[in-house]
Design an enzyme around this catalytic site. Structure first.
Site, PDB file in Angstrom:
ATOM      1  N   HIS A 113       0.839  -1.210   0.000  1.00  0.00           N
ATOM      2  CA  HIS A 113       0.000   0.000   0.000  1.00  0.00           C
ATOM      3  C   HIS A 113       0.872   1.257   0.000  1.00  0.00           C
ATOM      4  O   HIS A 113       0.669   2.168  -0.814  1.00  0.00           O
ATOM      5  CB  HIS A 113      -0.897  -0.046   1.241  1.00  0.00           C
ATOM      6  CG  HIS A 113      -1.783   1.135   1.442  1.00  0.00           C
ATOM      7  ND1 HIS A 113      -3.139   1.115   1.167  1.00  0.00           N
ATOM      8  CD2 HIS A 113      -1.536   2.383   1.915  1.00  0.00           C
ATOM      9  CE1 HIS A 113      -3.671   2.285   1.460  1.00  0.00           C
ATOM     10  NE2 HIS A 113      -2.714   3.079   1.913  1.00  0.00           N
ATOM     11  N   GLU A 114       1.841   1.318   0.905  1.00  0.00           N
ATOM     12  CA  GLU A 114       2.693   2.507   0.983  1.00  0.00           C
ATOM     13  C   GLU A 114       3.583   2.633  -0.248  1.00  0.00           C
ATOM     14  O   GLU A 114       3.810   3.744  -0.749  1.00  0.00           O
ATOM     15  CB  GLU A 114       3.532   2.479   2.261  1.00  0.00           C
ATOM     16  CG  GLU A 114       2.731   2.482   3.554  1.00  0.00           C
ATOM     17  CD  GLU A 114       1.724   3.619   3.665  1.00  0.00           C
ATOM     18  OE1 GLU A 114       1.963   4.709   3.082  1.00  0.00           O
ATOM     19  OE2 GLU A 114       0.682   3.419   4.334  1.00  0.00           O
ATOM     20  N   HIS A 166       1.601   4.185  -2.952  1.00  0.00           N
ATOM     21  CA  HIS A 166       1.569   5.647  -2.786  1.00  0.00           C
ATOM     22  C   HIS A 166       2.828   6.260  -3.403  1.00  0.00           C
ATOM     23  O   HIS A 166       2.764   7.269  -4.116  1.00  0.00           O
ATOM     24  CB  HIS A 166       1.515   6.021  -1.302  1.00  0.00           C
ATOM     25  CG  HIS A 166       0.164   5.968  -0.678  1.00  0.00           C
ATOM     26  ND1 HIS A 166      -0.992   6.338  -1.334  1.00  0.00           N
ATOM     27  CD2 HIS A 166      -0.219   5.619   0.585  1.00  0.00           C
ATOM     28  CE1 HIS A 166      -2.020   6.212  -0.510  1.00  0.00           C
ATOM     29  NE2 HIS A 166      -1.580   5.771   0.650  1.00  0.00           N
ATOM     30  N   HIS A 183      -5.855   6.776  -2.348  1.00  0.00           N
ATOM     31  CA  HIS A 183      -6.795   5.792  -1.820  1.00  0.00           C
ATOM     32  C   HIS A 183      -7.998   5.625  -2.745  1.00  0.00           C
ATOM     33  O   HIS A 183      -8.478   6.594  -3.336  1.00  0.00           O
ATOM     34  CB  HIS A 183      -7.262   6.207  -0.426  1.00  0.00           C
ATOM     35  CG  HIS A 183      -6.166   6.189   0.582  1.00  0.00           C
ATOM     36  ND1 HIS A 183      -5.745   7.322   1.237  1.00  0.00           N
ATOM     37  CD2 HIS A 183      -5.382   5.174   1.035  1.00  0.00           C
ATOM     38  CE1 HIS A 183      -4.758   7.007   2.062  1.00  0.00           C
ATOM     39  NE2 HIS A 183      -4.512   5.714   1.951  1.00  0.00           N
TER      40      HIS A 183
END
Length: 251
Positions: A144-145, A148, A154
């Site tokens: 997830h990070e 980013h 999101h």
């Protein structure tokens, strides 16, 4: 009584969503929980190539003594998953790469990223130490990070989200309302014609920033069984990443 939506019972057990109301992606108090610098309003993935990492390559450094060997290997495993499913390459940074490189540290609270995408400056990801499989060291939280870092925001704030989820404003802690404002008509970011994805590793959990333990995000359609999962990149996550970085052999 478990919340039941579209015939799906959400079982929020520790193995699925460890510390549901203390999710480390939401703890640090940054924009949307884990983004330090307030981004351009987005759809889900950044379109402008100036925010894509040059040559599809991310020079990175994992800070010395920040992680035990087991945690270090888990970060490398997350990197490998992204590399195996795209043309993006993460390479150990040299002095020549700085300051335009990614630094992965464990010095701060929670799991978070300084910027979305490439910003011609040092990018930083913080992964607070948790046991493997929990908190910031769920494999999906590391991915997830890193997504980013590559330019993903999101899923729940995408332009078309109101067709797919209902935001329960009455259940949101008011100081966090900004984390649920969608992207309206932004053209800077795009879903790359993949549509909304309940299963995305970039989707919030159903009770993110709840003030009362009740859901803050309610799916309006079927197929939301895994909403908020942190185990894997979804098929749409993979296709979006490959379209974003124009991967010739993966699209």
């Amino acid at each position: 009584m478990f919340p039941q939506i579209w015939g799906v019972i959400f079982l929020f057990t520790p193995t699925v969503f460890s510390e549901l109301f203390k999710d480390p992606e939401l703890l640090a108090g940054f924009y949307q929980g884990d983004i330090k610098a307030h981004p351009i309003r987005t759809r889900n993935g950044i379109v402008n190539q100036i925010y894509h990492w040059p040559n599809r390559t991310v020079p990175y450094m994992i800070e010395d003594d920040a992680f035990a060997d087991s945690h270090y290997r888990e970060i490398l495993r997350a990197i490998s998953i992204i590399e195996e499913n795209s043309c993006v390459i993460f390479k150990p940074a040299t002095e020549m790469d700085f300051p335009m490189a990614l630094v992965i540290t464990s010095k701060g609270l929670g799991c978070n990223t300084v910027h979305l995408g490439y910003r011609n400056k040092t990018q930083v990801v913080n992964l607070e130490i948790y046991p493997l499989g929990e908190g910031c060291f769920r494999i999906g939280s590391i991915i997830h990070e890193l997504l980013h870092v590559l330019g993903f925001e999101h899923q729940h704030v995408s332009q078309n989200r109101d067709q797919y989820v209902s935001i329960q404003w009455k259940n949101i802690n008011p100081q966090y309302n900004i984390n649920f404002v969608n992207n309206d008509n932004s053209t800077a970011w795009h879903d790359f014609d993949e549509g909304y994805d309940y299963e995305s590793v970039m989707h919030y959990v159903p009770r993110a920033f709840s003030r009362n333990g009740q859901p803050t995000i309610v799916p309006l359609r079927e197929g939301a069984e895994n909403m908020g999962q942190r185990f894997y990149m979804s098929e749409k996550d993979i296709r979006k990443l490959n379209k974003m970085y124009r991967c010739p052999d993966h699209v």
